[in-house]
Scaffold this active site. Structure first.
Site, PDB file in Angstrom:
ATOM      1  N   ARG A   1       0.838  -1.210   0.000  1.00  0.00           N
ATOM      2  CA  ARG A   1       0.000   0.000   0.000  1.00  0.00           C
ATOM      3  C   ARG A   1       0.870   1.255   0.000  1.00  0.00           C
ATOM      4  O   ARG A   1       0.568   2.234  -0.693  1.00  0.00           O
ATOM      5  CB  ARG A   1      -0.920  -0.022   1.226  1.00  0.00           C
ATOM      6  CG  ARG A   1      -1.945   1.105   1.247  1.00  0.00           C
ATOM      7  CD  ARG A   1      -3.060   0.822   2.232  1.00  0.00           C
ATOM      8  NE  ARG A   1      -4.013   1.931   2.245  1.00  0.00           N
ATOM      9  CZ  ARG A   1      -4.215   2.735   3.287  1.00  0.00           C
ATOM     10  NH1 ARG A   1      -3.535   2.542   4.407  1.00  0.00           N
ATOM     11  NH2 ARG A   1      -5.095   3.712   3.221  1.00  0.00           N
TER      12      ARG A   1
ATOM     13  N   HIS B   1       0.756   4.089  -2.942  1.00  0.00           N
ATOM     14  CA  HIS B   1       0.428   5.487  -2.657  1.00  0.00           C
ATOM     15  C   HIS B   1       1.571   6.408  -3.061  1.00  0.00           C
ATOM     16  O   HIS B   1       1.329   7.555  -3.458  1.00  0.00           O
ATOM     17  CB  HIS B   1       0.102   5.654  -1.171  1.00  0.00           C
ATOM     18  CG  HIS B   1      -1.291   5.240  -0.811  1.00  0.00           C
ATOM     19  ND1 HIS B   1      -2.154   6.029  -0.097  1.00  0.00           N
ATOM     20  CD2 HIS B   1      -1.990   4.098  -1.086  1.00  0.00           C
ATOM     21  CE1 HIS B   1      -3.317   5.406   0.061  1.00  0.00           C
ATOM     22  NE2 HIS B   1      -3.233   4.221  -0.530  1.00  0.00           N
TER      23      HIS B   1
ATOM     24  N   ASP C   1       8.967   8.396  -6.196  1.00  0.00           N
ATOM     25  CA  ASP C   1      10.087   9.259  -5.822  1.00  0.00           C
ATOM     26  C   ASP C   1      10.265   9.371  -4.314  1.00  0.00           C
ATOM     27  O   ASP C   1      10.989  10.248  -3.827  1.00  0.00           O
ATOM     28  CB  ASP C   1       9.894  10.657  -6.423  1.00  0.00           C
ATOM     29  CG  ASP C   1       8.578  11.307  -5.987  1.00  0.00           C
ATOM     30  OD1 ASP C   1       7.868  10.739  -5.132  1.00  0.00           O
ATOM     31  OD2 ASP C   1       8.263  12.397  -6.515  1.00  0.00           O
TER      32      ASP C   1
ATOM     33  N   SER D   1       8.430  10.532  -2.119  1.00  0.00           N
ATOM     34  CA  SER D   1       7.889  11.747  -1.498  1.00  0.00           C
ATOM     35  C   SER D   1       6.919  11.409  -0.376  1.00  0.00           C
ATOM     36  O   SER D   1       6.699  12.212   0.532  1.00  0.00           O
ATOM     37  CB  SER D   1       7.207  12.625  -2.552  1.00  0.00           C
ATOM     38  OG  SER D   1       6.249  11.878  -3.294  1.00  0.00           O
TER      39      SER D   1
ATOM     40  N   ASN E   1      -3.612   8.998   3.225  1.00  0.00           N
ATOM     41  CA  ASN E   1      -2.342   8.368   3.600  1.00  0.00           C
ATOM     42  C   ASN E   1      -2.172   8.162   5.096  1.00  0.00           C
ATOM     43  O   ASN E   1      -1.144   7.627   5.533  1.00  0.00           O
ATOM     44  CB  ASN E   1      -1.175   9.218   3.085  1.00  0.00           C
ATOM     45  CG  ASN E   1      -1.099   9.249   1.579  1.00  0.00           C
ATOM     46  OD1 ASN E   1      -1.529   8.321   0.909  1.00  0.00           O
ATOM     47  ND2 ASN E   1      -0.560  10.333   1.028  1.00  0.00           N
TER      48      ASN E   1
ATOM     49  N   HIS F   1      -5.060  -6.903  -2.937  1.00  0.00           N
ATOM     50  CA  HIS F   1      -5.996  -7.036  -1.820  1.00  0.00           C
ATOM     51  C   HIS F   1      -6.155  -8.493  -1.392  1.00  0.00           C
ATOM     52  O   HIS F   1      -6.926  -8.779  -0.478  1.00  0.00           O
ATOM     53  CB  HIS F   1      -7.357  -6.451  -2.186  1.00  0.00           C
ATOM     54  CG  HIS F   1      -7.370  -4.955  -2.248  1.00  0.00           C
ATOM     55  ND1 HIS F   1      -8.464  -4.217  -2.665  1.00  0.00           N
ATOM     56  CD2 HIS F   1      -6.409  -4.032  -1.964  1.00  0.00           C
ATOM     57  CE1 HIS F   1      -8.176  -2.925  -2.626  1.00  0.00           C
ATOM     58  NE2 HIS F   1      -6.930  -2.790  -2.213  1.00  0.00           N
ATOM     59  N   THR F   2      -5.444  -9.379  -2.031  1.00  0.00           N
ATOM     60  CA  THR F   2      -5.434 -10.776  -1.573  1.00  0.00           C
ATOM     61  C   THR F   2      -4.741 -10.903  -0.231  1.00  0.00           C
ATOM     62  O   THR F   2      -4.847 -11.919   0.441  1.00  0.00           O
ATOM     63  CB  THR F   2      -4.758 -11.679  -2.622  1.00  0.00           C
ATOM     64  OG1 THR F   2      -4.928 -13.043  -2.249  1.00  0.00           O
ATOM     65  CG2 THR F   2      -3.260 -11.384  -2.724  1.00  0.00           C
TER      66      THR F   2
ATOM     67  N   ASP G   1      -9.442 -10.189   1.787  1.00  0.00           N
ATOM     68  CA  ASP G   1      -9.647 -11.515   1.199  1.00  0.00           C
ATOM     69  C   ASP G   1     -10.151 -12.407   2.320  1.00  0.00           C
ATOM     70  O   ASP G   1      -9.395 -12.779   3.224  1.00  0.00           O
ATOM     71  CB  ASP G   1      -8.323 -12.031   0.622  1.00  0.00           C
ATOM     72  CG  ASP G   1      -8.406 -13.464   0.100  1.00  0.00           C
ATOM     73  OD1 ASP G   1      -9.444 -14.121   0.321  1.00  0.00           O
ATOM     74  OD2 ASP G   1      -7.425 -13.940  -0.503  1.00  0.00           O
TER      75      ASP G   1
ATOM     76  N   ASP H   1      -2.171 -14.913  -3.035  1.00  0.00           N
ATOM     77  CA  ASP H   1      -2.597 -15.937  -3.984  1.00  0.00           C
ATOM     78  C   ASP H   1      -3.716 -15.350  -4.837  1.00  0.00           C
ATOM     79  O   ASP H   1      -3.928 -14.139  -4.848  1.00  0.00           O
ATOM     80  CB  ASP H   1      -3.038 -17.215  -3.262  1.00  0.00           C
ATOM     81  CG  ASP H   1      -4.083 -16.953  -2.176  1.00  0.00           C
ATOM     82  OD1 ASP H   1      -4.795 -15.927  -2.276  1.00  0.00           O
ATOM     83  OD2 ASP H   1      -4.187 -17.746  -1.228  1.00  0.00           O
TER      84      ASP H   1
END
Length: 684
Positions: free
Chosen positions: A422, A426, A433, A435, A453, A550-551, A604, A612
């Site tokens: 994640r 983001h 970079d 940031s 964030n 998102h698994t 999941d 998976d």
């Protein structure tokens, strides 16, 4: 010629040099995307018999050396297994890339390069700069199988063409990915599944060992001093056969000593490999493992009893292999020389000879001279890019330091994998970079302070890794690259794929909270999310693939509770959600606006801590937790991808490709940005 004429002439030459890169792109762009049977003729790109030329070349080579078909099949496998079927194994070492794939230890005995070169030379004569080296490798591999007997049951084996040649070739990647001859059945199954193959396809493709040879140094460990064996011989080997192998492979064999993988019909594609295996006469330990493991025994025995069935399955699996991770005009090329990417001079000659239809002579020499001057500027431009192994010389231990520290943290907390995924997403959506890692100051609200964030984690691990890397190589490795490499390592540790991460990014000197406004929201429709992804050059398929992360990981109830209690102000649950899941989540998530714990729930609901494809299977059962997740399965533009990745498809390989694409979004290179000494603050 007058002075003005000379200036005009020189201007034309310089313009030609400057436009040649664009010309290359136009030439490639004219070729249709995707592979198909008879691609070159059906699209009017080459009227010559491309497949016939390759087949004739392979046939002639086979007559001179009956072992060459096995070499060509192995060449195809080793090429496709690393970076996809893109001819990257053919590239020679250069000053800028001294360790391409062919220099990796597993590839040192790969053969057949000269056959590819001969076929390429013949095709360049009739259709210059048209047929890719990758296609030649695929066709030669197919012909190697057919000419040694795969078609003796009257089976057809159509090989699609239209591949482009790859731009990346890394020995380190080959060493990490090529299947070992000492792997057990479980390891083989996992390695093949990571490339999108079923266990049965793994067993089927192993049947290629019905031709070819193994070096004795891969076998002697089974013949002498085998651990736990009273006579020193691997007990899974037939004793009589082991004695035969010992006569061919003494305890200290010469480096060139080999033994046939199939002692009965070593030059014929048949199912004797399986017949040998079921009688304990397989040469390699990995082959024996297939016949010993209870999960793979049945298919192996079936192939030993039904040759026609195996041939049909082998043909299908070979075509599947040959279409792994194909390159297109956007990330590939058509090489003039299979060993080297096309140079500016090659393209100039092609332009003059085949596009402008002018005579080659003194004018071309002048053009080439001007090209050399322009080439210096072009090389400087190209060198300021990311590349796999960027730190090999400047900080050779950087990647191993990062991997080791991620491993340590993962062993303590496996939720670091979704956290880094994640964090990377983001950061990269607005440009990779680093940031996102910069702390806010009294005078600047940085990205990490933005509302989307505020739940991000993993900053402390990146800081710890940075400190360790700085201790080894001060001021060399960027925070942006550390985040990219750590994310790949964490994904792999969670059960996901590994991939070659291009490095060479530099760190931003700017971080603004407003940048987070470009991030896609979990409440977006598929159309809105697709538009958001398109803004950074990613397709709807990339959207599906990357949301497949998102698994692993979790979300909080407050981000999805409306789907349980008041979907779109209806006062009822989302009708697209499985009623059983609705009830289960209501047991842990209070209604919006009601005081209660903001519980974390797995995205999941099947295997929430394992990377998976169960995530996609859950979507087909209407068990997607986030609204955008479930809409992927319901929207006609994305549902075919969900269907594909829910089965034994190419999710792992495609995920790796999409992560590289995401990781190349708006990067800083060369003299742009800086190499931060501390990831959380801009250099003072």
């Amino acid at each position: 010629m007058g002075r003005s004429g000379r200036f005009y002439y020189c201007g034309v030459l310089i313009a030609l040099v400057l436009l040649i890169v664009a010309l290359q792109c136009q030439i490639y762009a004219q070729q249709p995307g995707g592979v198909s049977v008879g691609y070159y003729q059906s699209n009017g790109l080459c009227n010559a018999d491309v497949e016939g030329i390759v087949s004739s070349t392979v046939s002639q080579a086979m007559q001179a050396d009956p072992t060459i078909p096995a070499g060509l099949l192995r060449l195809l496998f080793h090429d496709c297994w690393v970076e996809g079927c893109d001819g990257s194994i053919l590239l020679d070492p250069t000053a800028t890339n001294p360790t391409p794939e062919k220099t990796a230890t597993p590839n040192l005995t790969v053969r057949g390069y000269e056959v590819i070169d001969q076929a390429k030379a013949a095709l360049e004569q009739v259709c210059p700069n048209t047929v890719s080296c990758a296609d030649i490798v695929a066709l030669a591999g197919r012909d190697a199988a057919v000419l040694t007997g795969l078609n003796n049951q009257g089976l057809e084996l159509d090989m699609p063409t239209g591949r482009f040649d790859g731009l990346v070739s890394s020995a380190a990647e080959a060493t990490a990915l090529i299947v070992s001859s000492r792997s057990n059945a479980q390891q083989l199954t996992q390695q093949f599944e990571q490339q999108g193959f079923t266990q049965d396809e793994m067993i089927t493709l192993s049947g290629a060992h019905t031709i070819g040879r193994a070096h004795c140094n891969e076998v002697i460990g089974r013949l002498y001093n085998f651990p736990g064996s009273a006579n020193g011989i691997d007990p899974t080997l037939d004793p009589t056969y082991a004695a035969q192998l010992q006569t061919l492979c003494p305890p200290n064999p010469s480096p060139d000593a080999t033994v046939d993988l199939d002692p009965i019909t070593p030059f014929i594609m048949d199912n004797n490999y399986y017949r040998n295996g079921v009688t304990n006469r397989a040469v390699l330990a990995s082959d024996t493992a297939i016949f010993e493991d209870f999960q793979t025994q049945f298919a192996s025995n079936l192939n030993s009893n039904d040759e026609q069935l195996w041939e049909q399955k082998f043909g299908d699996a070979l075509v599947h292999l040959s279409t792994l991770n194909l390159k297109t005009a956007s990330n590939g090329q058509i090489r003039v020389n299979c060993h080297l990417p096309p140079s500016i001079l090659d393209l100039l000659e092609f332009c003059c000879k085949h596009i402008l239809s002018v005579r080659m002579g003194r004018a071309l020499q002048f053009v080439k001279l001007v090209a050399v001057i322009a080439l210096t500027a072009i090389v400087n431009c190209v060198s300021a890019q990311t590349a796999v192994g960027f730190y090999d010389n400047q900080c050779p231990n950087a990647e191993s330091i990062i991997q080791g520290m991620v491993q340590t943290r993962f062993n303590q907390d496996n939720s670091i994998a979704p956290a880094l995924l994640r964090l990377f997403f983001h950061d990269c959506f607005a440009g990779c970079d680093a940031s996102i890692l910069i702390d806010s100051t009294p005078s600047n609200e940085a990205e990490m302070s933005a509302v989307p964030n505020q739940g991000l984690r993993g900053f402390d691990l990146i800081d710890e890794i940075k400190a360790a890397v700085e201790n080894a190589c001060p001021g060399v490795v960027s925070c942006a690259d550390i985040l990219a490499l750590a994310t790949m390592d964490a994904t792999s540790l969670a059960g996901g794929p590994q991939w070659a991460v291009p490095t060479g990014r530099r760190d931003s000197t700017v971080s603004l909270a407003a940048t987070a406004n470009s991030l896609p929201s979990q409440t977006m429709t598929v159309a809105q999310a697709s538009q958001s992804f398109a803004s950074i050059g990613l397709s709807p398929q990339d959207l599906v693939i990357l949301l497949g992360a998102h698994t692993v990981g979790a979300t909080h109830c407050n981000f999805m509770a409306d789907r349980l209690y008041n979907f779109q102000n209806t006062g009822a649950p989302d009708p697209t959600m499985d009623p059983g899941l609705v009830q289960g989540l209501k047991n842990v998530c209070v209604p919006p606006g009601v005081n209660g714990p903001d519980t974390g729930i797995f995205l999941d609901q099947g295997t929430g801590t394992i990377f998976d494809n169960v995530y996609f299977q859950q979507l087909l059962l209407n068990r997607g937790v986030m609204q955008i997740d479930q809409e992927l399965s319901n929207d006609p533009t994305t549902s075919p991808f969900v269907q594909s990745y829910s089965g034994a498809g190419s999710f792992f390989a495609d995920f790796a490709t999409s992560m590289v694409k995401l990781g190349n979004n708006n990067v800083l290179t060369g003299s742009q940005g800086e190499i931060r000494l501390t990831c959380s603050a801009i250099n003072g």
